[in-house]
Design a protein around this motif. Structure first.
Motif, PDB file in Angstrom:
ATOM      1  N   TRP A 192       0.829  -1.196   0.000  1.00 43.73           N
ATOM      2  CA  TRP A 192       0.000   0.000   0.000  1.00 43.73           C
ATOM      3  C   TRP A 192       0.867   1.250   0.000  1.00 43.73           C
ATOM      4  O   TRP A 192       2.029   1.240   0.394  1.00 43.73           O
ATOM      5  N   ARG A 193       0.247   2.336  -0.426  1.00 48.17           N
ATOM      6  CA  ARG A 193       0.955   3.601  -0.596  1.00 48.17           C
ATOM      7  C   ARG A 193      -0.051   4.737  -0.465  1.00 48.17           C
ATOM      8  O   ARG A 193      -1.166   4.650  -0.970  1.00 48.17           O
ATOM      9  N   VAL A 194       0.346   5.820   0.224  1.00 47.65           N
ATOM     10  CA  VAL A 194      -0.501   7.003   0.386  1.00 47.65           C
ATOM     11  C   VAL A 194       0.324   8.234   0.039  1.00 47.65           C
ATOM     12  O   VAL A 194       1.451   8.391   0.519  1.00 47.65           O
ATOM     13  N   ASN A 195      -0.227   9.095  -0.787  1.00 46.29           N
ATOM     14  CA  ASN A 195       0.375  10.377  -1.136  1.00 46.29           C
ATOM     15  C   ASN A 195      -0.653  11.471  -0.909  1.00 46.29           C
ATOM     16  O   ASN A 195      -1.832  11.297  -1.252  1.00 46.29           O
ATOM     17  N   SER A 196      -0.235  12.588  -0.388  1.00 42.23           N
ATOM     18  CA  SER A 196      -1.174  13.690  -0.208  1.00 42.23           C
ATOM     19  C   SER A 196      -0.423  15.010  -0.244  1.00 42.23           C
ATOM     20  O   SER A 196       0.774  15.074   0.032  1.00 42.23           O
ATOM     21  N   SER A 197      -1.145  16.050  -0.624  1.00 39.82           N
ATOM     22  CA  SER A 197      -0.600  17.411  -0.613  1.00 39.82           C
ATOM     23  C   SER A 197      -1.733  18.360  -0.256  1.00 39.82           C
ATOM     24  O   SER A 197      -2.909  18.083  -0.518  1.00 39.82           O
ATOM     25  N   TYR A 198      -1.337  19.470   0.347  1.00 38.92           N
ATOM     26  CA  TYR A 198      -2.346  20.419   0.816  1.00 38.92           C
ATOM     27  C   TYR A 198      -1.774  21.828   0.752  1.00 38.92           C
ATOM     28  O   TYR A 198      -0.608  22.062   1.099  1.00 38.92           O
ATOM     29  N   GLN A 199      -2.590  22.761   0.269  1.00 45.44           N
ATOM     30  CA  GLN A 199      -2.214  24.178   0.235  1.00 45.44           C
ATOM     31  C   GLN A 199      -3.341  25.000   0.863  1.00 45.44           C
ATOM     32  O   GLN A 199      -4.501  24.892   0.438  1.00 45.44           O
ATOM     33  N   TRP A 200      -2.974  25.797   1.850  1.00 50.84           N
ATOM     34  CA  TRP A 200      -3.945  26.660   2.516  1.00 50.84           C
ATOM     35  C   TRP A 200      -3.574  28.112   2.274  1.00 50.84           C
ATOM     36  O   TRP A 200      -2.416  28.519   2.470  1.00 50.84           O
ATOM     37  N   ASN A 201      -4.538  28.883   1.833  1.00 49.41           N
ATOM     38  CA  ASN A 201      -4.305  30.276   1.480  1.00 49.41           C
ATOM     39  C   ASN A 201      -4.661  31.172   2.673  1.00 49.41           C
ATOM     40  O   ASN A 201      -5.830  31.252   3.060  1.00 49.41           O
ATOM     41  N   PRO A 202      -3.684  31.892   3.249  1.00 47.51           N
ATOM     42  CA  PRO A 202      -3.970  32.760   4.397  1.00 47.51           C
ATOM     43  C   PRO A 202      -4.415  34.157   3.987  1.00 47.51           C
ATOM     44  O   PRO A 202      -4.644  35.014   4.854  1.00 47.51           O
ATOM     45  N   ASN A 203      -4.550  34.393   2.678  1.00 44.93           N
ATOM     46  CA  ASN A 203      -4.835  35.742   2.178  1.00 44.93           C
ATOM     47  C   ASN A 203      -6.235  35.843   1.588  1.00 44.93           C
ATOM     48  O   ASN A 203      -6.854  34.834   1.243  1.00 44.93           O
ATOM     49  N   THR A 204      -6.703  37.058   1.442  1.00 47.32           N
ATOM     50  CA  THR A 204      -7.959  37.331   0.752  1.00 47.32           C
ATOM     51  C   THR A 204      -7.659  37.776  -0.663  1.00 47.32           C
ATOM     52  O   THR A 204      -6.860  38.685  -0.881  1.00 47.32           O
ATOM     53  N   SER A 205      -8.289  37.118  -1.635  1.00 51.40           N
ATOM     54  CA  SER A 205      -7.996  37.390  -3.035  1.00 51.40           C
ATOM     55  C   SER A 205      -8.334  38.828  -3.397  1.00 51.40           C
ATOM     56  O   SER A 205      -9.355  39.382  -2.970  1.00 51.40           O
ATOM     57  N   LYS A 206      -7.461  39.449  -4.211  1.00 51.75           N
ATOM     58  CA  LYS A 206      -7.731  40.782  -4.735  1.00 51.75           C
ATOM     59  C   LYS A 206      -8.618  40.724  -5.973  1.00 51.75           C
ATOM     60  O   LYS A 206      -9.150  41.743  -6.409  1.00 51.75           O
ATOM     61  N   GLN A 207      -8.735  39.532  -6.530  1.00 53.82           N
ATOM     62  CA  GLN A 207      -9.476  39.363  -7.770  1.00 53.82           C
ATOM     63  C   GLN A 207     -10.799  38.666  -7.459  1.00 53.82           C
ATOM     64  O   GLN A 207     -10.824  37.540  -6.958  1.00 53.82           O
ATOM     65  N   GLY A 208     -11.903  39.329  -7.723  1.00 51.29           N
ATOM     66  CA  GLY A 208     -13.206  38.735  -7.465  1.00 51.29           C
ATOM     67  C   GLY A 208     -13.576  37.697  -8.490  1.00 51.29           C
ATOM     68  O   GLY A 208     -13.114  37.725  -9.634  1.00 51.29           O
ATOM     69  N   VAL A 209     -14.415  36.743  -8.089  1.00 47.96           N
ATOM     70  CA  VAL A 209     -14.914  35.717  -8.991  1.00 47.96           C
ATOM     71  C   VAL A 209     -16.427  35.668  -8.870  1.00 47.96           C
ATOM     72  O   VAL A 209     -17.006  36.064  -7.855  1.00 47.96           O
ATOM     73  N   LEU A 210     -17.083  35.176  -9.930  1.00 48.67           N
ATOM     74  CA  LEU A 210     -18.540  35.058  -9.933  1.00 48.67           C
ATOM     75  C   LEU A 210     -18.972  33.770  -9.259  1.00 48.67           C
ATOM     76  O   LEU A 210     -18.336  32.721  -9.422  1.00 48.67           O
ATOM     77  N   ASN A 211     -20.096  33.858  -8.521  1.00 46.68           N
ATOM     78  CA  ASN A 211     -20.665  32.657  -7.935  1.00 46.68           C
ATOM     79  C   ASN A 211     -21.887  32.219  -8.720  1.00 46.68           C
ATOM     80  O   ASN A 211     -22.184  32.764  -9.802  1.00 46.68           O
TER      81      ASN A 211
END
Length: 818
Positions: free
Chosen positions: A652-671
């Motif tokens: 067996w084998r497990v791989n994982s990666s994680y990125q957490w963003n501590p900032n607020t985006s300057k670029q808005g996106v549509l919901n």
């Protein structure tokens, strides 16, 4: 059928079966001087499994582990030599219970007759031999053994000088392969010519042939290396499914002209298709294949391949041409560039030429008639997935400390769902020169240079043509010990442009923009290690803190075009990169410190069993250099990045990666409600991959993939061994979130809950036959339209397979599949 060997890997041929049989009957066709002696209990070695984590596994070699021991080995004598070269000088030893001689040199041997010469052994109940005429007549339980085969017959007669003979009711078995069969009558005309009647060949167990090749008459000529079969049939479960009234086949490695395996299948855009390739052996160093094809919905197509190999050059030319396409131009997405043309074609040309020592010329030209071609003529499972054709031609040179290149690149969009503006710029021409010179053991200097002329025929907004020169000299040092390293580096980057005269029409206010910027970095780390114990196993544990400082002063680059540059995906190795942009059009500004920590567990063999890393970039100044349309940021730090991998054993084998963003985006996106939102303080990326070996040759894969504003997917696949012969196959790719239209019709990242791909099938393996049956439902293009496919592959072991793209698909779709 025919062979095409020596320039490229040989294609499997229907006639290989017959070639093995007739070559074996002709006494010394099979040589096995170095082969181990077979035994009645011999089994092949277990199949080596693909290591966990392999991206694509190699196909499993053909094995016969489910076969019974060779049925004719009951009279095999393992004490006989395997060296066939001893025949000319060896003495013939004769043994029997009684011998009668009614006249000089005429002998009648009876009871357990045994004649042995080198690797050849003949046994029978009754043998007549005339030493003057060299005539022999063997009857009763006739058994013959040589290095490569076993043979039995009811009656064997002939002469040793000249070497002629006939045998009735022949059974044979190849010792170094699974080949076996029968012949009603065999005639050896001379050492180079022989003929068989009512002959058969199979790699299945003797007396239990799931598949079998039969021919009414087989003639072989070892002078020319060609065999001829008449009234040949291929049978499965004794049911004929292929009939060939006349064909020729190879007896050795010499290539010859003839038909290859036919190709057939179906496509939703072209209907049923059939191709009949014919191989032309033009010369020892060049050959060709022509293949007429018929598509039921579109008409006839001519295809061909020409290959050549000379002392200093080699290459391949492929051409597909349809003069009149009777099918429709299904422009579903409104991006077709066919223009009503009925002529369809695909050209591929690859060449490599050695010009002089250290200098080569290489080219790869690929061109289709239109961007709908691969959608309409996807003869293999991955044909429709081709989205871009690249062409290039370059001269390469290299020395001990330098390398250079000069040439051109061109690209063609062949994605039926996208406009041609997505194709990259042509680099017409492009030149590079790089030097990496070690001044001493710890100091290196060098330069990377590139000069390119960018041209684009289908341009979008701000896609201006122009030339670019990029110079990147550097001086780097490497100080290190057993547990530490310090690597300072100084560099200077100059990038200058000359845009075309109409540059102002594309929104640029300067024709010759440029950028000059120094780059300084220091990479330093420590390596601590100690012995530790986990689950009763001793490991070496390391602790590796690392610091990286990068300084690049800000330069305004907003007036520079974007030719071949993009912001790279942020990952762990980007923490230590001097530029987060690919290409030379953007050089990031930086006053950054990266801090990272890695720990590993290494077993006694040095294999990494556990690895965990975490790191972040701290920005001491704002990030002002961005891609067009992206606002500058004032973040104090990058995403936190963590990686974890564990494989304590081979199951067996497990791989994982994680990125957490501590900032607020300057670029808005549509919901979903078409409102602008500003994201941040949340996960940017998360992946988990689990692999588990099941019952030896089975595998279970599960992966979760999330990237903010791009995708959230689950991917599960399994190969489950139901029994020794049967395996169940399945894959399911499910998109929980995806980019789909919102209430206003704009593309947004939201919940879609749809299946991107689902496949299920079975695989059967036996002594001599294997097959796969697979059903597949998948999204086929950017229009999100789906299609269904049923794939079937059958393999006759030792002969070849029909529709081999099924195995290719499974090796790509299911990690660890073999």
């Amino acid at each position: 059928m025919t062979s095409r060997k020596s320039i490229l890997p040989q294609r499997r041929l229907l006639a290989v079966a017959a070639a093995l049989f007739v070559s074996g009957i002709a006494a010394d066709a099979v040589r096995a001087e170095d082969a181990p002696a077979p035994t009645a209990a011999k089994r092949e070695a277990p199949v080596a499994y693909c290591p966990l984590g392999s991206f694509v596994c190699t196909p499993r070699p053909i094995n016969y582990n489910m076969c019974r021991p060779n049925a004719m080995l009951d009279f095999y004598d393992p004490t006989i030599t395997k060296d066939t070269t001893l025949r000319d000088t060896a003495v013939t030893n004769t043994n029997s219970i009684s011998v009668e001689s009614t006249e000089p040199n005429v002998y009648h041997m009876m009871g357990g007759v045994r004649l042995e010469r080198a690797d050849q052994l003949l046994r029978a109940d009754d043998v007549h031999y005339n030493a003057d005429t060299t005539a022999y007549d063997a009857q009763g339980n006739v058994r013959y053994q040589e290095a490569g085969m076993l043979m039995s017959a009811d009656h064997l007669t002939g002469t040793t000088n000249p070497n002629q003979g006939e045998a009735d009711n022949v059974r044979y078995q190849m010792l170094q392969s699974r080949g076996n069969g029968v012949a009603a009558h065999g005639t050896l005309l001379d050492p180079m010519h022989s003929r068989m009647h009512l002959a058969s060949y199979s790699t299945c167990d003797v007396g239990s042939h799931m598949w079998e090749f039969r021919a009414k008459e087989i003639t072989l000529n070892k002078d020319t290396g060609v065999g001829t079969a008449r009234s040949g049939t291929m049978r499965f479960k004794n049911i004929p499914f292929m009939y060939l009234p006349y064909f020729t086949f190879p007896l050795d490695d010499r290539r010859k002209s003839g038909f290859l395996y036919p190709t057939f299948g179906s496509s939703s855009h072209s209907g049923l298709y059939l191709g009949v390739p014919y191989y032309l052996n033009l010369a020892p160093n060049y050959d060709a294949t022509v293949e007429p094809r018929y598509y039921s919905d579109r008409g006839f197509m001519a295809a061909g391949e020409f290959r050549y190999l000379f002392a200093r050059t080699n290459g391949t030319i492929n051409l597909e041409y349809m003069p009149h396409d009777k099918g429709p131009d299904d422009d579903i997405s409104g991006t077709s560039d066919r223009g009503g043309s009925k002529q369809r074609y695909l050209i591929k040309f690859a060449n490599s030429t050695s010009i002089a020592p250290g200098w080569t010329f290489a080219t790869s030209i690929n061109r289709a008639s239109d961007n709908q071609y691969f959608r309409d003529f996807n003869n293999d499972i991955f044909g429709a997935a081709t989205g871009l054709l690249s062409s290039n031609a370059y001269i390469y040179g290299n020395g001990k400390y330098w390398n250079t290149s000069f040439g051109a690149d061109s690209y063609q969009n062949v994605d039926a769902g996208l406009p041609n503006t997505v194709a990259p710029y042509k680099r017409w021409p492009r030149a590079t020169f790089n030097v990496d010179y070690p001044i001493n053991r710890w100091l290196t200097t060098g330069i990377a240079t590139e000069a390119v002329a960018f041209r684009k025929s289908d341009a979008a907004d701000r896609q201006v043509d122009g030339d670019r020169l990029d110079l990147y000299p550097f001086l780097a040092a490497d100080f290190q010990g057993a547990s530490w390293f310090v690597r300072p580096k100084l560099a200077y980057r100059y990038t200058g442009y000359q845009l075309t005269s109409d540059y102002q029409q594309f929104g640029f206010n300067e024709r010759k923009p440029s950028r000059s910027v120094p780059i300084a970095s220091v990479d330093a780390g420590l390596i601590f290690d100690k012995q530790t114990n986990l689950f009763g196993t001793t490991y070496t544990q390391t602790l590796e803190p690392r610091l990286y400082y990068l300084y690049v002063p800000y330069r305004d680059q907003s007036n520079q075009p974007i030719f071949d540059t993009n912001a790279m995906s942020f990952d762990f190795w980007q923490l230590f990169s001097p530029n987060r942009f690919s290409g030379a059009d953007r050089q990031m500004d930086a006053n950054n410190i990266t801090a990272a920590l890695t720990t590993r567990l290494l077993d006694d063999g040095g294999v990494e069993r556990v690895s965990a890393s975490i790191g972040q970039i701290r920005y001491l100044t704002n990030q002002r250099v961005q891609m067009p349309g992206v606002l500058p940021t004032d973040y104090s730090g990058s995403d936190y990045i963590a990686q974890f991998a564990v494989q304590l054993n081979d199951l067996w084998r497990v791989n994982s990666s994680y990125q957490w963003n501590p900032n607020t985006s300057k670029q808005g996106v549509l919901n979903e409600q078409n409102q602008i939102i500003y994201e941040g303080h949340d996960t940017d990326l998360a992946t988990v991959q689990v692999q588990r070996r099941i019952k030896g040759d089975g595998i279970l894969n599960f992966s979760y993939r999330y990237r903010r504003n791009v995708m959230e997917q689950f991917d599960t696949s399994v190969v489950y061994p139901v029994s020794e012969r049967w395996r169940a196959l399945a894959r399911w790719v499910f998109a929980r979130r995806d980019i789909v239209p919102n209430v206003a019709g704009n593309q947004v990242f939201t919940f879609s809950n749809r299946t991107l791909e689902a496949a299920v099938g079975v695989e059967y393996d036996s002594c001599c036959v294997a097959f796969r049956l697979l059903g597949r439902h998948y999204v086929r293009d950017y229009t999100r339209s789906t299609t269904n496919a049923i794939m079937f592959e059958v393999e006759f072991k030792g002969l070849g397979s029909l529709s081999p793209q099924t195995g290719t698909y499974l090796r790509r779709a299911i990690l660890g599949y073999q």
